[in-house]
Design an enzyme around this catalytic site. Sequence first.
Site, PDB file in Angstrom:
ATOM      1  N   ASP A   1       0.848  -1.191   0.000  1.00  0.00           N
ATOM      2  CA  ASP A   1       0.000   0.000   0.000  1.00  0.00           C
ATOM      3  C   ASP A   1       0.887   1.246   0.000  1.00  0.00           C
ATOM      4  O   ASP A   1       1.905   1.313   0.727  1.00  0.00           O
ATOM      5  CB  ASP A   1      -0.903   0.006   1.231  1.00  0.00           C
ATOM      6  CG  ASP A   1      -1.948   1.102   1.177  1.00  0.00           C
ATOM      7  OD1 ASP A   1      -2.994   0.874   0.534  1.00  0.00           O
ATOM      8  OD2 ASP A   1      -1.711   2.178   1.758  1.00  0.00           O
TER       9      ASP A   1
ATOM     10  N   HIS B   1      -4.620  14.435  -9.157  1.00  0.00           N
ATOM     11  CA  HIS B   1      -4.865  13.013  -9.449  1.00  0.00           C
ATOM     12  C   HIS B   1      -4.008  12.489 -10.598  1.00  0.00           C
ATOM     13  O   HIS B   1      -3.693  11.303 -10.646  1.00  0.00           O
ATOM     14  CB  HIS B   1      -6.353  12.807  -9.773  1.00  0.00           C
ATOM     15  CG  HIS B   1      -7.239  12.930  -8.584  1.00  0.00           C
ATOM     16  ND1 HIS B   1      -7.370  11.938  -7.643  1.00  0.00           N
ATOM     17  CD2 HIS B   1      -8.021  13.960  -8.146  1.00  0.00           C
ATOM     18  CE1 HIS B   1      -8.212  12.308  -6.688  1.00  0.00           C
ATOM     19  NE2 HIS B   1      -8.627  13.553  -6.966  1.00  0.00           N
TER      20      HIS B   1
ATOM     21  N   ASP C   1      -1.853   9.179 -10.367  1.00  0.00           N
ATOM     22  CA  ASP C   1      -1.845   8.052 -11.319  1.00  0.00           C
ATOM     23  C   ASP C   1      -0.430   7.692 -11.741  1.00  0.00           C
ATOM     24  O   ASP C   1      -0.091   6.511 -11.911  1.00  0.00           O
ATOM     25  CB  ASP C   1      -2.684   8.407 -12.543  1.00  0.00           C
ATOM     26  CG  ASP C   1      -4.175   8.410 -12.255  1.00  0.00           C
ATOM     27  OD1 ASP C   1      -4.565   7.894 -11.192  1.00  0.00           O
ATOM     28  OD2 ASP C   1      -4.945   8.935 -13.096  1.00  0.00           O
TER      29      ASP C   1
ATOM     30  N   GLU D   1      -4.691   2.451  -4.267  1.00  0.00           N
ATOM     31  CA  GLU D   1      -3.233   2.396  -4.155  1.00  0.00           C
ATOM     32  C   GLU D   1      -2.755   1.076  -3.585  1.00  0.00           C
ATOM     33  O   GLU D   1      -1.617   0.977  -3.122  1.00  0.00           O
ATOM     34  CB  GLU D   1      -2.738   3.559  -3.278  1.00  0.00           C
ATOM     35  CG  GLU D   1      -3.101   3.472  -1.811  1.00  0.00           C
ATOM     36  CD  GLU D   1      -4.487   4.015  -1.492  1.00  0.00           C
ATOM     37  OE1 GLU D   1      -4.735   4.306  -0.321  1.00  0.00           O
ATOM     38  OE2 GLU D   1      -5.324   4.154  -2.418  1.00  0.00           O
TER      39      GLU D   1
END
Length: 570
Positions: A438, A451, A455, A481
């Site tokens: 994570d 964002h 990405d 994620e």
Amino acid sequence: MAGLLKTFVMMLVFAAQFAHASRSAVLIDSHDVNLTHFQMSYFIDHSETLSFDEARAQTFTLSPNQVSLGTDAKTTWSQIEIKNLTDQPRRLFLHQPQAYHNRQVVFYEQQTEGYKQQQLEMDTAASSPLMYRGSAIFEFWLDARESKRLYVKSVSFSHQWFSLLILDEDHSRRALLGIGAHNDIALMVGILLALVIYNFLLYFSSNKKENIFYSLYLISGAVWVALSYGLLANLFNIYGADTLKMHLSLVSMPVFLILFMMDVFQTGKHHLREHRFLQCILLLLVLNFVYGLFDIVPALRHTSSLAALMMLVTLSVSISLLRKGDPLAKYFLFGHSLFVIFSGVAVLFYKGIIGFNYISSHGVGIGIMLESLMLAFIISYRIKILEDIKASQDELKLLAVTDPLTHLYNRRYFYTEANYLLEQARKTEMPLALLIIDIDRFKAINDGYGHQVGDQVIVALSDLLRLNSRKGELIARFGGEEFVMLLPNTSDEKAQQRAEQIRSAVQSLSLDQQGDSLSFTISIGGVAIDSERETIDTALNLADIALYEAKNTGRNCVRFSECQMTPLTS
């Protein structure tokens, strides 16, 4: 007065006959004799019963030495006026190179008293000195300044076509043993047989009926070409009635062509009207083929008409399929049109409508070759279409099981494959480990950089995981994620080492963002799976607990589960 008039008329008739004979006489005026083009004359004996004396009294038609007279000229008499202008006697040879497709050839040499006859029956021609490699050869002598009439009676099975040559001994030997004889036919047959072998191999690998139908079409075409143009006679001394049944290959060839069309275009499934037309002509061809097994000569008489009908139907069907947008129809129409054009020329030749030349006499063979090559292209092009369809289907399947952003496997595929790997580990008693990865403080990255940068971070991590994976390992994006790695044949200790290597590699990773350097870290939770007691779901729960512990102890670290959970029951 009446007697004088009768004498005058007879003199005119004699003069006309003399002038005609002078125009058509073959003159030998040099030492070398290699006459391949000259004038002769012929007479068709429709009764097929005339004797030599009766036949030579008939009116002969002036013609070249190469003729095609059709199916109504089964018994034909050829007459040659020949004169030796030299002062030396000449030993000469008359050749009929196409004798192999006849039933009988008889040579008559008119002499001062009576005539000399040499007869060749094709059923026994293999042992006759008058026959060599498909050619009939008749020897005769011309004394110095002598004129003579020669006659050749040619009896065919169906179509009457032949050429006559007059050669001296040297040129006769060269013609019979000459380099290059039948090389063109051997090349045609060789190409067809090579395509047969290739398509049989394709059939064994793909199990598609189109390859069998195409191969049988090629075999029929190769047999007919080798038979009709003298290659079989040249190589194996096969003549006469022994070859008659082999002419059924001309009937079987369109049968297999139509079966090929039905299979390639799937007419039975997608084009029912065209399928019915093909079925009708197929039925007629099969009936004619069966009829030919019992009585070949009448069956061959119908072959030209059936061939014309078959060409009309197949051309119409291919045009209809082209209008419906079939991608293969235009190629089939092009190749089949070439076959129809050249075969049409050959039909006109066999019926005696057009003259004797290479294209007219070899039209069917040329048409078969051109169509065969185009059909080979159609098969290869269809293979490409099927491969493209399969590739598209594989791509759709891949899209269904992969994450569109990272191109790693998605959660659905992970469960399917992970359960299989767990079962394999249970059977082989090999260790199996699972990691949950994570990204630390990912929300802050999205809020601070946007964002799009978020990405980029996800993609960078997926690339690093892919780069650090080993053969047989399973990587998937579980969402957001979070990523999962399943490590077959990996013990608890090795799994912790792998996890630490990945964590360290990510910590060293730096992304360039408009001159700024962006770094991020990950937390990893892992578990060594007890394949005898645990499921993938229980392993994920244990690894998730370990990940939660890593997050709570400062992030950017690896934690492994130290306890076992009770397996979930279904």
